[in-house]
Design an enzyme around this catalytic site. Structure first.
Site, PDB file in Angstrom:
ATOM      1  CB  SER A   1       1.464  -4.453  -4.709  1.00 40.68           C
ATOM      2  OG  SER A   1       0.674  -3.559  -5.411  1.00 40.68           O
TER       3      SER A   1
ATOM      4  CB  SER B   1      -7.099  -9.394  -7.015  1.00 42.03           C
ATOM      5  OG  SER B   1      -6.971  -8.360  -6.400  1.00 42.03           O
TER       6      SER B   1
ATOM      7  CD  GLU C   1      -5.020  -1.723 -12.225  1.00 46.58           C
ATOM      8  OE1 GLU C   1      -5.743  -1.716 -11.081  1.00 46.58           O
ATOM      9  OE2 GLU C   1      -3.984  -1.872 -12.176  1.00 46.58           O
TER      10      GLU C   1
ATOM     11  CD  GLU D   1      -3.290   8.764  -0.414  1.00 46.85           C
ATOM     12  OE1 GLU D   1      -3.946   9.081   0.643  1.00 46.85           O
ATOM     13  OE2 GLU D   1      -3.303   7.813  -0.915  1.00 46.85           O
TER      14      GLU D   1
END
Length: 403
Positions: free
Chosen positions: A141, A173, A256, A387
């Site tokens: 990201s 993370s 994931e 979404e």
């Protein structure tokens, strides 16, 4: 889905249960890990310290059995377990609240390297993931490329035997503790956005990489922003083909999403809430004076059971050799939004005491409810937003056109 275990699966379930009986201390069996907490002692408490000391030997015991990476082939240090055996292992560990090895390395980086890596890359990285020598993070990201990940702008330019990387990643993370990272960066800015991306394996100690903490509203440091300034990555660390990295990234994301199975944790949270409603003075007063809370608890209990059936559906597909895609998105969407509903029910059950975060407070389980509520807000975002999951379900499941 066949809900009953075969004879072989019954034997394996017994092996797992016997192992947990013998090796997992009763002192840790009650830790409410599904709340994202460790009893009331706090992250720096003596109980947490004792737990981490225990974890060093625990990980070794799991790896000796191949249970550190149960899905991996035995030749790579894994357990070589069948899909159903992996499910049984996860289920039994979850009910005991026992920790499993895992993280980015075991769950996403390792499997992607197995599919696309060269033999040299497999030999270099996979053993270190299994042993725990390498902790991994995921550098996907960006500030302007989260849900629309293919819009990423971090650049990687070939320069001799290296790629030179410049750009920024966010919500990474564990980057502050990671030895390695999986990175996607744009190598061809002139190609359509999905076709000019490459996938790299990055040593996080490489000069030019700067990791800055992002502290959340729980005052917890899990996420980071990562800056790349003229970072030189050896060309041998390119995974797969140049400009084909998007397809590797979607493989990683499928690992994931198909691995997010939290139905047991949610069922344990429901049990904790029901116990609180029955046995605590605050909880029993709330349910005695508010019929809506009783209905909420019933709804959450039913929803947790529905979630388990969704997970069983995915397992049954994998057993048949099918690859869950929209089904994984259904599971992710349902699970993450149930997380939020459970947290809301906990807050309603605690009333005004649900605003108290003090770990020493005895009214709302040592401040669990508000901390769980704040933590749950990340669930519909991490691992692909709700979404995005709805778009996948609409297009790949229902055949609807792209909006």
């Amino acid at each position: 889905m066949e809900f009953r275990d075969s004879e072989r699966e019954q034997e394996f379930r017994k092996v797992v249960r016997d192992f947990l009986d013998a090796e997992y201390p009763a002192d840790f069996a009650g830790r409410p890990s599904e709340w994202g907490l460790f009893n009331g002692s706090g992250a720096r408490g003596p109980q947490m310290q004792a737990f981490w000391e225990f974890m060093r030997g625990w990980t070794k015991k799991l790896n000796e059995r191949g249970w550190g990476a149960p899905a991996w082939p035995k030749e790579h240090g894994g357990g070589g377990l069948s899909v159903k055996e992996q499910f049984i292992l996860s289920e039994e560990f979850a009910w005991r609240r026992a920790p499993r090895s895992g993280g980015i390395g075991h769950g996403w980086a390792g499997p992607t390297i197995m599919v696309y890596g060269t033999e040299e890359q497999k030999q270099e990285y996979l053993p270190k993931i299994i042993s725990g020598e390498h902790v991994w993070c995921q550098l996907f990201s960006e500030p302007g490329a989260g849900s629309d990940l293919a819009s990423l702008q971090t650049r990687a330019i070939r320069d001799g035997d290296d790629y030179v990387v410049n750009g920024q990643k966010i919500w990474t993370s564990g980057a502050h503790a990671a030895h390695m990272g999986i990175l996607i960066a744009r190598t061809n800015p002139d190609a359509p956005k999905h076709r000019g991306i490459s996938y790299f394996l990055v040593d996080m100690k490489t000069p030019g990489i700067q990791v800055r903490p992002l502290v959340n509203m729980l005052n917890s440091h899990e996420f980071n922003e990562v800056y790349f300034e003229d970072v030189r990555i050896p060309a041998t660390n390119l995974l797969g083909e140049e400009n084909r990295g998007w397809y590797l990234a979607t493989t990683t994301l499928d690992f994931e999403r198909s691995g997010i199975a939290t139905s047991v944790a949610h069922q344990l949270i429901v049990k904790d809430l029901v116990k609180f409603a029955k046995e605590s003075e605050l909880g029993s007063h709330t349910v005695a004076t508010n019929d809506a809370i009783r209905r909420e608890l019933a709804d959450r209990a039913i929803e947790a059971q529905v979630e388990s059936l969704i997970c069983y559906r995915i397992i049954s597909m994998q057993e048949r050799g099918e690859i869950p895609n929209k089904e994984s998105s259904i599971a992710k969407l349902y699970s993450s939004e149930l997380d939020v509903r459970l947290a809301s029910t906990a807050m309603h059950l605690g009333g005004l005491y649900s605003q108290v975060t003090d770990r020493e407070d005895t009214h709302a389980l040592g401040g669990k409810f508000p901390r769980f509520y704040m933590h749950s807000t990340t669930s519909p975002i991490g691992g692909g937003t709700s979404e995005i999951q709805r778009n996948i379900i609409a297009m790949r499941g229902l055949g609807l056109p792209r909006g």
